[in-house]
Design a protein around this motif. Structure first.
Motif, PDB file in Angstrom:
ATOM      1  N   ASN A  44       0.830  -1.198   0.000  1.00  0.00           N
ATOM      2  CA  ASN A  44       0.000   0.000   0.000  1.00  0.00           C
ATOM      3  C   ASN A  44       0.868   1.252   0.000  1.00  0.00           C
ATOM      4  N   GLU A  45       2.163   1.082  -0.209  1.00  0.00           N
ATOM      5  CA  GLU A  45       3.067   2.225  -0.271  1.00  0.00           C
ATOM      6  C   GLU A  45       3.232   2.650  -1.722  1.00  0.00           C
ATOM      7  N   LEU A  74       1.049   6.328   1.946  1.00  0.00           N
ATOM      8  CA  LEU A  74       0.256   5.130   2.159  1.00  0.00           C
ATOM      9  C   LEU A  74      -1.062   5.346   1.433  1.00  0.00           C
ATOM     10  N   ILE A  75      -1.417   4.436   0.523  1.00  0.00           N
ATOM     11  CA  ILE A  75      -2.631   4.591  -0.273  1.00  0.00           C
ATOM     12  C   ILE A  75      -3.588   3.439   0.029  1.00  0.00           C
ATOM     13  N   PRO A  76      -4.882   3.614  -0.274  1.00  0.00           N
ATOM     14  CA  PRO A  76      -5.829   2.515  -0.059  1.00  0.00           C
ATOM     15  C   PRO A  76      -5.523   1.335  -0.988  1.00  0.00           C
ATOM     16  N   GLN A  77      -5.891   0.136  -0.570  1.00  0.00           N
ATOM     17  CA  GLN A  77      -5.650  -1.059  -1.369  1.00  0.00           C
ATOM     18  C   GLN A  77      -6.387  -0.973  -2.706  1.00  0.00           C
ATOM     19  N   HIS A  96      -7.366  13.896  -0.697  1.00  0.00           N
ATOM     20  CA  HIS A  96      -8.006  13.432   0.544  1.00  0.00           C
ATOM     21  C   HIS A  96      -8.129  11.911   0.619  1.00  0.00           C
ATOM     22  N   GLU A  97      -7.877  11.185  -0.484  1.00  0.00           N
ATOM     23  CA  GLU A  97      -7.926   9.721  -0.466  1.00  0.00           C
ATOM     24  C   GLU A  97      -6.614   9.108   0.031  1.00  0.00           C
ATOM     25  N   ILE A  98      -5.545   9.876   0.007  1.00  0.00           N
ATOM     26  CA  ILE A  98      -4.248   9.383   0.478  1.00  0.00           C
ATOM     27  C   ILE A  98      -4.316   9.257   1.996  1.00  0.00           C
ATOM     28  N   LEU A  99      -3.930   8.082   2.489  1.00  0.00           N
ATOM     29  CA  LEU A  99      -4.109   7.771   3.909  1.00  0.00           C
ATOM     30  C   LEU A  99      -3.078   8.427   4.814  1.00  0.00           C
ATOM     31  N   ALA A 100      -1.821   8.430   4.387  1.00  0.00           N
ATOM     32  CA  ALA A 100      -0.751   8.978   5.250  1.00  0.00           C
ATOM     33  C   ALA A 100       0.486   9.254   4.426  1.00  0.00           C
TER      34      ALA A 100
END
Length: 104
Positions: A44-45, A74-77, A96-100
């Motif tokens: 997920n990186e 870190l992105i969603p699966q 805003h979809e990018i997790l971290a």
């Protein structure tokens, strides 16, 4: 839907979209054993390649994206818009979809 382009450099994200490329998982264990492709999971990186200028708020002011090219994130699966250039696959996500953001 997959879009084919000649070069990823010809793609400039609009508004708050972020162009990323998933980081490929290691196909070799720490002990030196090579794993088959079917055994290697997608990570997920991702690495940020390009960022749009940012979205607009209700007053029309520009809101800059929280990441910049070169960042590891870190992105969603699942999700994002896949883009295929030759044999490489990239994804477009909204900011805003990018997790971290991964700090190293």
């Amino acid at each position: 839907m997959t879009t084919a382009l000649r070069s990823i450099k010809s793609l400039a994200p609009l508004l708050d979209r972020v162009l990323v490329q998933r980081i490929k998982a290691e196909a070799k264990t720490t002990g030196g054993i090579f794993l088959p492709e079917s055994a290697v999971k997608e990570l997920n990186e991702a690495k940020v390649l390009a960022v749009g200028p940012g979205g607009l708020d209700k007053d029309g002011k520009r809101i800059a994206c929280g990441v910049k090219p070169g960042d590891k994130v870190l992105i969603p699966q699942y999700g994002g818009s896949p883009i295929k250039v030759q044999e490489e696959e990239y994804h477009l996500f909204r900011d805003h979809e990018i997790l971290a953001k991964i700090n190293e």
